[in-house]
Write a protein that holds these residues in place. Structure first.
Motif, short mmCIF file in Angstrom:
data_model
loop_
_atom_site.label_atom_id
_atom_site.label_comp_id
_atom_site.label_asym_id
_atom_site.label_seq_id
_atom_site.Cartn_x
_atom_site.Cartn_y
_atom_site.Cartn_z
N GLY A 245 0.81 -1.22 0.00
CA GLY A 245 0.00 0.00 0.00
C GLY A 245 0.84 1.26 0.00
N LYS A 246 1.94 1.24 0.75
CA LYS A 246 2.84 2.40 0.79
C LYS A 246 3.47 2.63 -0.59
CE LYS A 246 4.03 2.20 5.71
NZ LYS A 246 3.05 1.17 6.09
N LEU A 247 3.76 1.54 -1.30
CA LEU A 247 4.32 1.67 -2.65
C LEU A 247 3.29 2.24 -3.63
CD1 LEU A 247 6.44 -1.59 -2.97
CD2 LEU A 247 7.29 0.75 -3.17
N LEU A 248 2.04 1.86 -3.46
CA LEU A 248 0.98 2.42 -4.31
C LEU A 248 0.88 3.93 -4.10
CD1 LEU A 248 -1.93 -0.18 -4.02
CD2 LEU A 248 -0.15 -0.02 -5.77
N ILE A 249 0.94 4.35 -2.84
CA ILE A 249 0.87 5.79 -2.54
C ILE A 249 2.11 6.50 -3.07
CG2 ILE A 249 0.85 7.48 -0.66
CD1 ILE A 249 -0.79 5.42 0.96
N ALA A 250 3.26 5.84 -2.98
CA ALA A 250 4.50 6.41 -3.51
C ALA A 250 4.40 6.60 -5.02
CB ALA A 250 5.69 5.52 -3.16
N ILE A 251 3.81 5.63 -5.70
CA ILE A 251 3.61 5.74 -7.16
C ILE A 251 2.69 6.89 -7.48
CG2 ILE A 251 2.60 4.57 -9.17
CD1 ILE A 251 3.56 1.91 -7.89
N ARG A 252 1.64 7.03 -6.68
CA ARG A 252 0.69 8.13 -6.89
C ARG A 252 1.34 9.49 -6.69
NH1 ARG A 252 -3.43 8.64 -2.18
NH2 ARG A 252 -1.57 9.59 -1.30
N ASP A 253 2.11 9.62 -5.64
CA ASP A 253 2.69 10.93 -5.29
C ASP A 253 3.99 11.25 -6.01
OD1 ASP A 253 0.54 11.19 -3.58
OD2 ASP A 253 1.66 10.58 -1.80
N GLY A 254 4.69 10.23 -6.48
CA GLY A 254 5.95 10.49 -7.18
C GLY A 254 6.40 9.25 -7.95
N GLU A 255 5.79 9.02 -9.09
CA GLU A 255 6.06 7.80 -9.84
C GLU A 255 7.51 7.71 -10.28
OE1 GLU A 255 4.65 5.65 -14.00
OE2 GLU A 255 3.21 6.85 -12.87
N ASN A 256 8.07 8.81 -10.73
CA ASN A 256 9.46 8.79 -11.20
C ASN A 256 10.44 8.47 -10.07
OD1 ASN A 256 8.80 9.36 -13.86
ND2 ASN A 256 8.90 11.59 -13.55
N ARG A 257 10.20 9.06 -8.91
CA ARG A 257 11.06 8.78 -7.76
C ARG A 257 10.98 7.31 -7.36
NH1 ARG A 257 9.97 12.93 -3.01
NH2 ARG A 257 7.89 12.83 -3.90
N THR A 258 9.77 6.76 -7.40
CA THR A 258 9.60 5.34 -7.07
C THR A 258 10.33 4.47 -8.08
OG1 THR A 258 7.38 5.92 -6.22
CG2 THR A 258 7.88 3.58 -6.52
N TYR A 259 10.24 4.86 -9.34
CA TYR A 259 10.90 4.11 -10.42
C TYR A 259 12.42 4.12 -10.23
CZ TYR A 259 12.39 2.83 -15.14
OH TYR A 259 12.99 2.22 -16.21
N PHE A 260 12.96 5.30 -9.92
CA PHE A 260 14.41 5.42 -9.76
C PHE A 260 14.90 4.87 -8.42
CE2 PHE A 260 13.83 8.79 -13.04
CZ PHE A 260 14.62 8.20 -14.01
N SER A 261 13.94 4.53 -7.53
CA SER A 261 14.32 3.89 -6.27
C SER A 261 14.52 2.39 -6.44
CB SER A 261 13.25 4.14 -5.20
OG SER A 261 13.18 5.52 -4.90
N GLY A 262 14.26 1.90 -7.66
CA GLY A 262 14.53 0.50 -7.96
C GLY A 262 13.31 -0.39 -8.06
N TYR A 263 12.12 0.19 -7.97
CA TYR A 263 10.89 -0.60 -8.05
C TYR A 263 10.37 -0.63 -9.49
CZ TYR A 263 10.77 -0.35 -2.96
OH TYR A 263 11.08 -0.47 -1.63
N CYS A 264 9.87 -1.80 -9.89
CA CYS A 264 9.27 -1.94 -11.22
C CYS A 264 7.83 -1.43 -11.13
CB CYS A 264 9.32 -3.39 -11.69
SG CYS A 264 8.77 -3.59 -13.39
N VAL A 265 7.67 -0.14 -11.35
CA VAL A 265 6.38 0.53 -11.18
C VAL A 265 5.29 -0.11 -12.03
CG1 VAL A 265 5.15 2.70 -11.54
CG2 VAL A 265 7.41 2.71 -10.45
N SER A 266 5.64 -0.46 -13.27
CA SER A 266 4.63 -0.99 -14.19
C SER A 266 4.00 -2.28 -13.66
CB SER A 266 5.24 -1.24 -15.57
OG SER A 266 6.28 -2.20 -15.51
N ARG A 267 4.78 -3.10 -12.96
CA ARG A 267 4.24 -4.35 -12.43
C ARG A 267 3.24 -4.09 -11.31
NH1 ARG A 267 9.54 -8.38 -11.98
NH2 ARG A 267 9.98 -8.48 -14.23
N TYR A 268 3.57 -3.16 -10.44
CA TYR A 268 2.65 -2.81 -9.36
C TYR A 268 1.36 -2.21 -9.91
CZ TYR A 268 6.19 -3.66 -5.78
OH TYR A 268 7.11 -4.26 -4.94
N LYS A 269 1.49 -1.33 -10.89
CA LYS A 269 0.31 -0.71 -11.49
C LYS A 269 -0.54 -1.75 -12.21
CE LYS A 269 0.90 3.42 -13.39
NZ LYS A 269 1.49 4.52 -14.18
N ASN A 270 0.11 -2.65 -12.90
CA ASN A 270 -0.64 -3.68 -13.62
C ASN A 270 -1.36 -4.62 -12.66
OD1 ASN A 270 -1.59 -4.88 -15.94
ND2 ASN A 270 0.20 -6.19 -16.22
#
Length: 357
Positions: free
Chosen positions: A219-244
């Motif tokens: 849930g915290k990662l979802l909120i991180a994607i919402r508030d700063g997707e680029n930062r989450t992406y550059f933090s090493g998380y595969c944003v597209s997988r979480y969103k999908n």
């Protein structure tokens, strides 16, 4: 502080308790009409859709304007099974009108109850997974995603209305009973009550699953994607997988809701797949409160109860304008919705600020 943190869960428990008292109130004559209980059953289905939308919009920041597609897919899958039960596995009247003499291949899996229940979940999950994979992998977001979701919904609507011999066209699949048999009339109150409590249990399970996910690291990662997707992406998380994943999960919730809706409504039509229907679902979440889960449930019940009371009589011509005005005011002044007003003291803070000025 702990009580405040658990406020949303307590509020949801109160809603479940009130709904659980509805069938006994009908039996005691406090509620005079069984049709109102059937209506509340549909509201339970709408609440499940709203929870799914809250996961992708309220928590992840993905505004889908096409969730009516998944709602209708689940509804059609359930309706196809129920219709075949009513016809004894034979072709339907709209198939006969279309010149068919035997059951189409696409309908044959729905002769089996286990396969049908599996397809209610599997079909929307696969479609959402494929759509989400290509969209999120290419980092399409914001208004572009909303437009694509609308376009896909419109395409599906056109397909379902055009294939009249397979889907019933504009009329859809009608004259069906629930999994338990007829739920209309005083003679079938037992079936209606069982279906109502089963749907209520599914709503509670889906809320618990969603609450578990949103209160963990996921849930915290979802909120991180919402508030700063680029930062989450550059933090090493595969944003597209979480969103999908969350997109597929919300689509499955919508499909389950559609299947429940058909049992209470006795029919499914392409109107449940329209863009306007999908936008109305978004309004439920916005009015109730994004990112709260319980706000989605409150919004779904509140808006539909208002629609139930105001969509006829003197208010019938202006109700849609009132609904639109409520949505605009909520977005502009109360972004946290009804839950946000009480949770964050939004209204009180505004009044205090005004007095200070």
């Amino acid at each position: 502080m702990k009580l405040k943190k658990q406020g949303c869960n307590i509020c949801f428990a109160v809603i479940i308790l009130i709904l659980a008292l509805v069938p006994p109130m009908l039996s005691l004559g406090i509620i005079s009409s069984s049709s109102f209980v059937l209506f509340l059953g549909k509201c339970i289905a709408f609440s499940i859709v709203a929870i799914g939308l809250d996961l992708i919009w309220g928590y992840t920041g993905i505004l889908s304007l096409g969730h009516g597609l998944y709602f209708a897919l689940g509804g059609y899958a359930m309706a196809m099974y129920l219709k075949l039960q009513a016809t004894g596995g034979n072709i339907t009247s709209f198939m006969q009108t279309g010149g068919m003499t035997e059951l189409p291949l696409i309908w044959k899996p729905f002769l089996s109850a286990p396969v049908s229940m599996l397809l209610v979940i599997l079909v929307p999950a696969v479609i959402a997974g494929v759509i989400g994979y290509f969209i999120f992998r290419n980092r399409i977001k914001g208004v572009y995603f909303s437009i694509i979701s609308q376009a896909l919904t419109w395409a599906a609507y056109s397909l379902f209305t055009g294939l009249q011999s397979y889907t019933g066209g504009n009329v859809g699949i009608t004259e069906i009973t629930s999994l338990l048999g007829s739920v209309k009339g005083d003679a079938n109150r037992g079936n209606m009550f069982i279906l109502f409590y089963a749907s209520l249990a599914i709503l509670a399970i889906i809320y618990i699953i969603s609450s578990f996910l949103t209160t963990r690291k996921f849930g915290k990662l979802l909120i991180a994607i919402r508030d700063g997707e680029n930062r989450t992406y550059f933090s090493g998380y595969c944003v597209s997988r979480y969103k999908n994943f969350v997109y597929v999960l919300s689509a499955v919730f919508a499909a389950v809701a559609g299947a429940i809706f058909v049992n209470f409504n006795g029919s499914i039509t392409p109107s449940q797949m329209t863009i306007s229907y999908s936008i109305t679902m978004v309004i439920w979440v916005a009015v109730g409160g994004r990112g709260t889960l319980v706000g989605a449930v409150i919004g779904a019940f509140l808006i539909n109860l208002c629609d139930y009371n105001f969509s006829s009589g003197a208010m019938v011509e202006i109700w849609q304008y009132i609904l639109g005005a409520i949505f605009v005011v909520t977005i502009l002044f109360f972004k946290g919705g009804i839950v946000g007003i009480f949770r964050d003291g939004t209204l009180l803070n505004k009044l205090r600020k005004k007095e200070a000025e």
